[in-house]
Design a protein around this motif. Structure first.
Motif, PDB file in Angstrom:
ATOM      1  N   UNK A 153      22.617  21.596  56.455  1.00  0.00           N
ATOM      2  CA  UNK A 153      23.365  21.969  57.660  1.00  0.00           C
ATOM      3  C   UNK A 153      24.102  23.293  57.498  1.00  0.00           C
ATOM      4  N   UNK A 154      24.830  23.425  56.362  1.00  0.00           N
ATOM      5  CA  UNK A 154      25.675  24.613  56.207  1.00  0.00           C
ATOM      6  C   UNK A 154      25.342  25.438  54.972  1.00  0.00           C
ATOM      7  N   UNK A 155      24.500  24.931  54.095  1.00  0.00           N
ATOM      8  CA  UNK A 155      24.104  25.673  52.909  1.00  0.00           C
ATOM      9  C   UNK A 155      25.021  25.527  51.717  1.00  0.00           C
ATOM     10  N   UNK A 156      26.115  24.780  51.849  1.00  0.00           N
ATOM     11  CA  UNK A 156      27.042  24.596  50.736  1.00  0.00           C
ATOM     12  C   UNK A 156      26.432  23.690  49.668  1.00  0.00           C
ATOM     13  N   UNK A 163      16.775  19.832  46.419  1.00  0.00           N
ATOM     14  CA  UNK A 163      17.754  19.740  47.503  1.00  0.00           C
ATOM     15  C   UNK A 163      19.184  19.828  46.972  1.00  0.00           C
ATOM     16  N   UNK A 164      19.542  20.934  46.305  1.00  0.00           N
ATOM     17  CA  UNK A 164      20.893  21.041  45.757  1.00  0.00           C
ATOM     18  C   UNK A 164      21.954  21.426  46.792  1.00  0.00           C
ATOM     19  N   UNK A 165      21.500  21.881  47.956  1.00  0.00           N
ATOM     20  CA  UNK A 165      22.433  22.396  48.959  1.00  0.00           C
ATOM     21  C   UNK A 165      22.315  21.643  50.282  1.00  0.00           C
ATOM     22  N   UNK A 166      23.375  21.698  51.061  1.00  0.00           N
ATOM     23  CA  UNK A 166      23.428  21.033  52.356  1.00  0.00           C
ATOM     24  C   UNK A 166      22.479  21.717  53.342  1.00  0.00           C
ATOM     25  N   UNK A 169      27.842  16.733  51.076  1.00  0.00           N
ATOM     26  CA  UNK A 169      28.230  18.136  51.210  1.00  0.00           C
ATOM     27  C   UNK A 169      29.715  18.297  50.899  1.00  0.00           C
ATOM     28  N   UNK A 170      30.040  19.280  50.081  1.00  0.00           N
ATOM     29  CA  UNK A 170      31.423  19.515  49.696  1.00  0.00           C
ATOM     30  C   UNK A 170      32.229  20.203  50.794  1.00  0.00           C
ATOM     31  N   UNK A 171      31.549  20.714  51.831  1.00  0.00           N
ATOM     32  CA  UNK A 171      32.239  21.447  52.891  1.00  0.00           C
ATOM     33  C   UNK A 171      32.355  20.639  54.175  1.00  0.00           C
ATOM     34  N   UNK A 226      26.278  13.419  54.581  1.00  0.00           N
ATOM     35  CA  UNK A 226      25.539  12.755  53.511  1.00  0.00           C
ATOM     36  C   UNK A 226      24.044  12.954  53.724  1.00  0.00           C
ATOM     37  N   UNK A 227      23.317  13.084  52.628  1.00  0.00           N
ATOM     38  CA  UNK A 227      21.879  13.324  52.695  1.00  0.00           C
ATOM     39  C   UNK A 227      21.170  12.404  51.707  1.00  0.00           C
ATOM     40  N   UNK A 228      19.990  11.956  52.115  1.00  0.00           N
ATOM     41  CA  UNK A 228      19.281  10.904  51.388  1.00  0.00           C
ATOM     42  C   UNK A 228      17.903  11.386  50.948  1.00  0.00           C
TER      43      UNK A 228
END
Length: 323
Positions: free
Chosen positions: A151-154, A146-149, A167-169, A173-175
């Protein structure tokens, strides 16, 4: 019914100390302490172990400075928690081919450790080490896939001492996720147990039925649905027996005993290649002869079958279960 015993992957003695995870400098502080112990885990889930005095194995835990001068920025680092004496434990993912001093940032000196996976190791580890490795393998697996968001793929950044990704964009937050799965010893009115052979298993390997819980589905309904789908047997009463994490990659196995109201077997011929009802005498004979190989000691499936066997026989299944 009594709770299942000896669930090897459910053991732990370390306090996960969740309240401290939100401290932004926690990992740096722990890395600076020589007393902190670091558990190295390869991407395949293996960890270094050494022989333990008196038998068995112990995790080869090292001081932070034996791994790197500071917490690595290009590999997941996770705070696992503290022991009663205050010893903090941290897990870090290390490259497959860099377990010795090589000038590439992982200066861990060689010394007789052996790298082994959790499935093999679990029976030989004590409660502390089993809990640490299950925790580390589970959360590091999550980071790896799970390296990417979602929601948006960032790209996301690791936060909360390894327990969240931000997410940097969009700032979400993801758990770490855990997928619930039911596993059940199905017993008919004649007190026979139903065991099945998966098409992908070695010849002779039989185990309890299992399957993932679907969204919005109660656990009891999942038990009944999975049994009906896989072998065509109708289940009535369902009794919870215990649970065990199964970080391969992210399951939580929820064990049940299920009472069958029908006995005709119709395998799905997709996941299940064969299924059989066994009396205690039939199962003991099949295991003794080698006709049937039961699940490994790490599996909750074996404990479900053993529990059923002991309820009437009052003794253990003969022989050592096969892998």
């Amino acid at each position: 019914m009594t709770p299942l015993r000896s669930l090897l992957l459910s053991r732990s003695t370390v306090d996960r100390d969740g309240e401290r995870r939100t401290r932004p400098d926690l990992l740096a502080e722990l890395w600076a302490e020589d007393a902190t112990r670091v558990l190295r885990v390869r991407p395949d889930g293996s960890a270094p172990v050494r022989a333990r005095d008196g038998g068995g194995s112990t995790l080869d835990l090292v001081a932070p400075r034996a791994v790197a001068p500071a917490p690595p920025e290009d590999s997941p680092v996770v705070y696992l928690g503290r022991e009663e004496d205050g010893t903090a434990h941290v897990a870090v993912e290390v490259p497959d081919d860099q377990d010795v001093a090589d000038g590439a940032g992982w200066p861990v000196a060689p010394g007789g450790e052996q790298w082994q996976g959790l499935r093999t190791l679990a029976p030989d580890l004590d409660d502390r080490d089993a809990g640490l490795l299950v925790e580390a393998v589970g959360v590091l697996n999550w980071h790896r896939v799970h390296p990417c968001c979602p929601r948006c793929g960032a790209r996301t950044s690791i936060t909360s001492a390894g327990w969240t990704r931000a997410c940097r964009v969009d700032g979400s937050e993801h758990y770490p996720r855990t997928d619930p799965a039911v596993i059940m010893a199905v017993v008919d009115p004649d007190d026979r147990v139903l065991l099945a052979h998966n098409a992908m298993w070695p010849e002779g390997r039989y185990s309890a039925l299992a399957g993932f819980v679907e969204p919005g589905e109660p656990l009891e309904a999942a038990v009944r649905r999975e049994v009906l789908e896989e072998v065509g047997v109708v289940v009535g009463d369902v009794v919870y027996r215990g649970s065990q994490p199964w970080p391969f990659p992210a399951s939580l196995m929820l064990g049940f005993t299920a009472s069958a109201t029908t006995s005709e077997i119709r395998v799905d011929d997709v996941e299940i290649a064969a299924a059989r009802w066994f009396s205690r005498a039939e199962l003991a004979a099949a295991v003794t002869s080698g006709e049937v190989l039961l699940p490994p000691p790490t599996s909750i499936a074996l404990r479900l079958v053993e529990s059923w066997y002991r309820e009437e026989a009052g003794e253990e299944l003969p022989g050592r279960p096969g892998w």
